[in-house]
Scaffold this active site. Structure first.
Site, short mmCIF file in Angstrom:
data_model
loop_
_atom_site.label_atom_id
_atom_site.label_comp_id
_atom_site.label_asym_id
_atom_site.label_seq_id
_atom_site.Cartn_x
_atom_site.Cartn_y
_atom_site.Cartn_z
N GLU A 40 46.68 18.13 67.87
CA GLU A 40 45.25 18.15 67.58
C GLU A 40 44.64 19.46 68.08
O GLU A 40 45.00 19.95 69.14
CB GLU A 40 44.54 16.97 68.27
CG GLU A 40 44.86 15.63 67.63
CD GLU A 40 44.24 14.45 68.37
OE1 GLU A 40 43.45 14.65 69.30
OE2 GLU A 40 44.58 13.31 68.00
N ARG A 97 42.68 28.05 43.80
CA ARG A 97 43.31 27.87 42.50
C ARG A 97 43.33 26.40 42.07
O ARG A 97 43.63 26.12 40.92
CB ARG A 97 44.73 28.48 42.52
CG ARG A 97 44.68 30.01 42.51
CD ARG A 97 46.04 30.63 42.75
NE ARG A 97 46.44 30.50 44.15
CZ ARG A 97 47.61 30.91 44.63
NH1 ARG A 97 48.50 31.45 43.82
NH2 ARG A 97 47.89 30.79 45.92
N LYS A 194 50.87 35.75 27.97
CA LYS A 194 52.02 34.87 28.11
C LYS A 194 52.04 33.84 27.00
O LYS A 194 51.02 33.22 26.72
CB LYS A 194 51.90 34.12 29.45
CG LYS A 194 53.11 34.27 30.31
CD LYS A 194 53.07 33.45 31.58
CE LYS A 194 51.75 33.43 32.32
NZ LYS A 194 51.78 32.83 33.62
N ARG A 196 54.47 30.61 25.03
CA ARG A 196 55.68 29.80 24.94
C ARG A 196 56.49 30.31 23.75
O ARG A 196 55.93 30.66 22.71
CB ARG A 196 55.33 28.33 24.68
CG ARG A 196 54.52 27.74 25.77
CD ARG A 196 55.38 26.94 26.74
NE ARG A 196 54.57 26.57 27.88
CZ ARG A 196 54.61 27.17 29.06
NH1 ARG A 196 55.43 28.16 29.29
NH2 ARG A 196 53.84 26.77 30.04
N THR A 226 53.61 34.35 45.51
CA THR A 226 55.08 34.52 45.50
C THR A 226 55.46 35.86 44.87
O THR A 226 56.60 36.30 44.99
CB THR A 226 55.74 33.41 44.66
OG1 THR A 226 55.27 33.53 43.32
CG2 THR A 226 55.41 32.03 45.20
N GLY A 228 55.68 36.32 41.74
CA GLY A 228 56.31 36.05 40.44
C GLY A 228 55.50 36.59 39.26
O GLY A 228 56.06 37.28 38.39
C1 R5P Z 1 46.59 33.38 38.87
O1 R5P Z 1 45.70 33.01 38.11
C2 R5P Z 1 46.31 34.30 40.00
O2 R5P Z 1 45.32 35.25 39.67
C3 R5P Z 1 47.56 35.01 40.47
O3 R5P Z 1 48.06 35.77 39.39
C4 R5P Z 1 48.65 34.06 40.89
O4 R5P Z 1 48.12 32.96 41.56
C5 R5P Z 1 49.63 34.79 41.76
O5 R5P Z 1 50.62 33.89 42.18
P1 R5P Z 1 52.14 34.33 42.30
O6 R5P Z 1 52.15 35.64 43.05
O7 R5P Z 1 52.80 33.21 43.06
O8 R5P Z 1 52.70 34.46 40.91
#
Ligand code: R5P
Length: 315
Positions: A40, A97, A194, A196, A226, A228
């Site tokens: 705590e 987010r 992006k 699909r 991350t 990514g």
């Molecule tokens: C997404 O809408 C945000 O603006 C960032 O692009 C995203 O959250 C970045 O996350 P990561 O670095 O894990 O891909």
């Protein structure tokens, strides 16, 4: 008008708070903040804050839930100690987010966090580059939303010739933010798109809308987590013939293997601000350059304290 201005910080980003205090010319207040062995948290404000205009500098960064809880109990302690106004300076607002119910049975945590902060007793929030501007509306108290874009623009103008530059938003959601930087740098804009691929839900095609061949690209986003998203777009920019790839993000979360991913990516440099502190691995990464927003926060605090407009900070 409030007589006494006080600055207080939790553990989330002490170096930033110290820098803000230096710029503001006001020492950080004395508090004890620790955890009992049962996990705590406890806080004690050691300075008299009765009737004061208090600014609590605490980004809700890693460890996110501890940073948030510490912020809440600091607000509660200040309220019970009769502070006149409690201003939360949250340079990085976690959970931003989670700002919509875009799947069945999911929370809107950004709203829940806003409710927690308000219920704890905050009178105002000062924050930087919220993931979505609309999060301001999750609060029923004033939100002063500051932007790192002017600082990034000044920095880029000071380090490079503004020739053949294109600002790139990694996705359509960030296009407004990237457009604002492109406007300040008087350069063009490109957007990652992006899609699909066919019926395969997992396969993605990344197209680039805009002309990037032979240009210096500045990938611009609010958050690198991350890594990514950014690295994927950087690779697509390389395939589309970009000459040089830089990246700028306000909040450098850099979780998991982000640093390794960045090291092996075509991104030459990543510019981030100091809303979130960097551990040793990140500080030692030669690709990462940190810009300080401490002066901007100090100016905002001083202006808000004397009830002056903060518009100058958007120039
Ligand atoms: C997404 O809408 C945000 O603006 C960032 O692009 C995203 O959250 C970045 O996350 P990561 O670095 O894990 O891909």
């Amino acid at each position: 008008m409030f007589s006494k201005l006080k600055l207080i910080t939790g553990h989330a980003n002490r170096p930033l708070a110290e820098e803000v205090a230096r710029h503001a010319g006001i020492p950080l207040g004395d508090i004890d903040l620790f955890k009992f062995s049962n996990d705590e948290s406890f806080v004690k404000i050691n300075d008299n804050v009765r009737g004061a205009d208090v600014y609590v500098i605490q980004p809700t960064c890693y460890p996110v839930n501890d940073s948030l809880m510490d912020l809440l109990i600091i607000i509660d302690a200040l309220k019970r100690a009769s502070a006149q106004r409690i201003n939360c300076v949250i340079p990085y607002y976690a959970y931003a987010r989670s700002d919509k119910k875009d799947q069945p049975r999911v929370p809107i945590t950004a709203k829940l966090v806003a409710d927690l902060i308000t219920t704890a007793g905050a009178d105002r929030v000062i924050t930087v580059d919220l993931h979505a501007d609309q999060i301001q509306g999750f609060f029923n108290i004033p939100v002063d939303h500051l932007y790192a874009t002017p600082s990034f623009a000044r920095y880029f103008k000071s380090i490079m010739q503004m020739e053949d530059i294109v600002v790139v938003s990694p996705d359509s959601g960030g296009a407004n933010r990237a457009r604002a930087l492109a406007k300040r740098l008087s350069c063009s804009l490109a957007i990652g798109d992006k899609r699909r691929s066919g019926n395969d839900d997992n396969a993605e095609l990344l197209n680039i809308i805009g002309d990037v061949a032979g240009k210096t690209c500045i990938l611009f986003d609010d958050i690198i987590d991350t890594g990514g998203s950014l690295v994927k777009v950087a690779k697509a920019l390389e395939e589309h013939g970009a000459k040089k790839i830089l990246a700028a993000c306000t909040h450098g979360i850099l979780s998991g293997k982000a640093v390794q991913l960045l090291e092996s990516s075509p991104i030459e440099k990543l510019f981030i601000t100091n809303t979130i502190p960097l551990d040793e691995e990140k500080q030692n990464c030669s690709k990462i350059v940190q810009l300080s927003i401490a002066e901007m926060l100090a100016m905002a605090i001083k202006k808000i304290h004397i009830e002056e407009s903060i518009s100058i900070l958007f120039r």
